[in-house]
Enzyme design. Structure first.
Site, PDB file in Angstrom:
ATOM      1  N   HIS A 198       0.839  -1.197   0.000  1.00 43.39           N
ATOM      2  CA  HIS A 198       0.000   0.000   0.000  1.00 43.39           C
ATOM      3  C   HIS A 198       0.877   1.250   0.000  1.00 43.39           C
ATOM      4  O   HIS A 198       1.951   1.253   0.592  1.00 43.39           O
ATOM      5  CB  HIS A 198      -0.922   0.014   1.236  1.00 43.39           C
ATOM      6  CG  HIS A 198      -2.023   1.020   1.155  1.00 43.39           C
ATOM      7  ND1 HIS A 198      -1.861   2.325   1.557  1.00 43.39           N
ATOM      8  CD2 HIS A 198      -3.311   0.919   0.706  1.00 43.39           C
ATOM      9  CE1 HIS A 198      -2.998   2.983   1.363  1.00 43.39           C
ATOM     10  NE2 HIS A 198      -3.885   2.149   0.851  1.00 43.39           N
ATOM     11  N   ASP A 246      -7.908  -4.188  -0.822  1.00 46.78           N
ATOM     12  CA  ASP A 246      -8.425  -4.517  -2.150  1.00 46.78           C
ATOM     13  C   ASP A 246      -8.340  -6.016  -2.437  1.00 46.78           C
ATOM     14  O   ASP A 246      -9.154  -6.551  -3.190  1.00 46.78           O
ATOM     15  CB  ASP A 246      -7.641  -3.750  -3.221  1.00 46.78           C
ATOM     16  CG  ASP A 246      -7.801  -2.251  -3.088  1.00 46.78           C
ATOM     17  OD1 ASP A 246      -8.955  -1.803  -3.011  1.00 46.78           O
ATOM     18  OD2 ASP A 246      -6.793  -1.531  -3.048  1.00 46.78           O
TER      19      ASP A 246
END
Length: 431
Positions: A309, A366
């Site tokens: 991330h 995600d």
């Protein structure tokens, strides 16, 4: 917000200047450079704005090193455990969690404004059936200003709450209608019998020939995922909303810009990329060991989506929650889908591999949301639409916050010019 101020000295070839150092409520420090160009002629160079604070905000706090995410001071784990999405929307938009009566009134207001104007319904039928749902969503959100123009009145303050409520409610209906249009189905209107998330699932999946009843676990999952996505500080789409808002654009136009920014595969489309990756792995018959080897090979074009991330250098707090939810969904039903099996095996191997651990490449939110949506029967093309539904309260909160920003400056970044110096135009016949 109480901001502690100190000084820092910047030494330039021509001069030295003192810049204000701001320490915010969480102890994080920033250097105020608002007067830098005026006093020195210099600007800062910061591709992607990774070191630039564009505003002061009280809405969301993210600490990537410690894995912290808070809305208005509340930890995301606490909100998911104690609240539903309507309560979190109230928190972000109005600044406080609702009490029982406020929660009831807010839910009633959202239900009351959930229907779309009959002429808007006709718009959907003019989109090609294979149109991407995000193209429909962004266009329909922008068109709301034509059907509900009260925000442009002389004193829009009186209508802001109504406008916000309309958007929060109608976005859900637009999203569901986008799915129905994509599948050639008649539209299903929202109903007073259902909660916010139940209504969305019913509008998606009910037909006249099935006895669809929203699965309570799916309702819980949708509530949780919408809360997890409700805000995330100054990300790409939120920055787009604030940037468009800074031109004095209305709420609908600003949120439509957020939808368009969210659409990209590096932002809201990331969970769709995860599912496409899993399809590729399955189609090629790759083993998990082969996938991990390809991910480590710098010369291999294959990319392992759903890991790592931009902000979090430890486990994404949203991913921890989504992982538990994912297990609940998969354990509650008999799933033989090979994509889900691949995903779970991939997660297990990656979490124990030193290559990923040393590089802080943990599964992000995600990775899990795509799996959950897939298990719920939601197609890949709708993943980003549901992300937009969740992010909507955050976008609205930032639009409202900008309206009360004391600076009220239109966003206008500078650049470091890299083009030709000076050139003369030759006559056309000599070129």
């Amino acid at each position: 917000m109480d901001i502690e101020k100190n000084k820092a000295t910047l030494i330039l070839p021509e001069k030295e200047i003192n810049l204000t150092v701001l320490t915010d409520n969480m102890g994080d420090r920033s250097i105020d450079i608002t007067s830098l160009r005026k006093e020195t002629g210099y600007i800062t160079y910061d591709p992607g704005f990774v070191n630039t604070g564009s505003c002061m905000s009280s809405i969301c706090y993210v600490n990537g090193e410690q894995g912290i995410l808070r809305y208005r001071g509340y930890d995301i784990e606490d909100l998911v455990e104690q609240c539903d999405f309507v309560e979190v929307a109230h928190l972000l938009v109005k600044g406080e969690l609702p009490n029982l009566e406020e929660r009831h009134l807010y839910a009633e207001m959202l239900n009351r404004h959930s229907l779309l104007h009959v002429d808007m319904r006709n718009f959907f039928r003019d989109f090609p059936q294979d149109a991407h749902p995000m193209s429909i969503l962004s266009a329909m959100v922008a068109s709301l200003s034509a059907f509900y123009p009260e925000i442009a009145d002389v004193d829009p303050e009186e209508n802001v709450d109504l406008t916000v409520s309309r958007l929060l409610s109608k976005m859900r209906t637009i999203a569901a209608f986008s799915y129905r249009q994509m599948n050639g189905l008649d539209f299903v209107d929202p109903s007073y019998k259902f909660s916010y998330c139940e209504n969305f699932l019913n509008m998606m999946f009910h037909t006249s020939v099935n006895a669809y009843v929203p699965d309570p676990l799916h309702v819980k999952a949708l509530n949780t995922l919408l809360i997890l996505h409700a805000d995330h500080e100054q990300n790409c789409s939120t920055s787009a909303v604030r940037l468009v808002a800074s031109s004095d654009a209305n709420l609908y136009a600003s949120v439509a810009a957020g939808c368009c920014a969210l659409w990209g595969s590096k932002h809201g489309g990331a969970n769709q990329e995860v599912m496409q990756m899993l399809l590729e792995i399955h189609a090629q018959g790759l083993t998990i060991e082969e996938v991990i080897a390809k991910a480590k090979d710098k010369d291999d074009p294959f990319r392992l989506h759903g890991f790592g991330h931009r902000v979090y250098k430890t486990y994404d707090p949203r991913a921890k929650i989504a992982k538990r939810l994912c297990r609940q969904i998969l354990d509650s039903e008999t799933h033989t889908d090979p994509l889900l099996k691949i995903a779970m095996e991939l997660e297990e191997v990656a979490l124990s591999d030193p290559y990923f651990i040393e590089r802080n490449l943990y599964p992000n939110v995600d990775f899990y949301t795509g799996i959950i949506f897939h298990a719920m029967g939601i197609p890949e093309s709708m993943f980003t639409v549901l992300f937009a539904m969740g992010r909507l309260p955050g976008w609205i909160a930032h639009w409202l916050e900008w309206r009360h920003d004391p600076y009220q400056k239109i966003g206008r970044p500078r650049q470091v010019y890299s083009g030709p110096h000076v050139r003369k135009v030759s006559p056309l016949e000599d070129r």
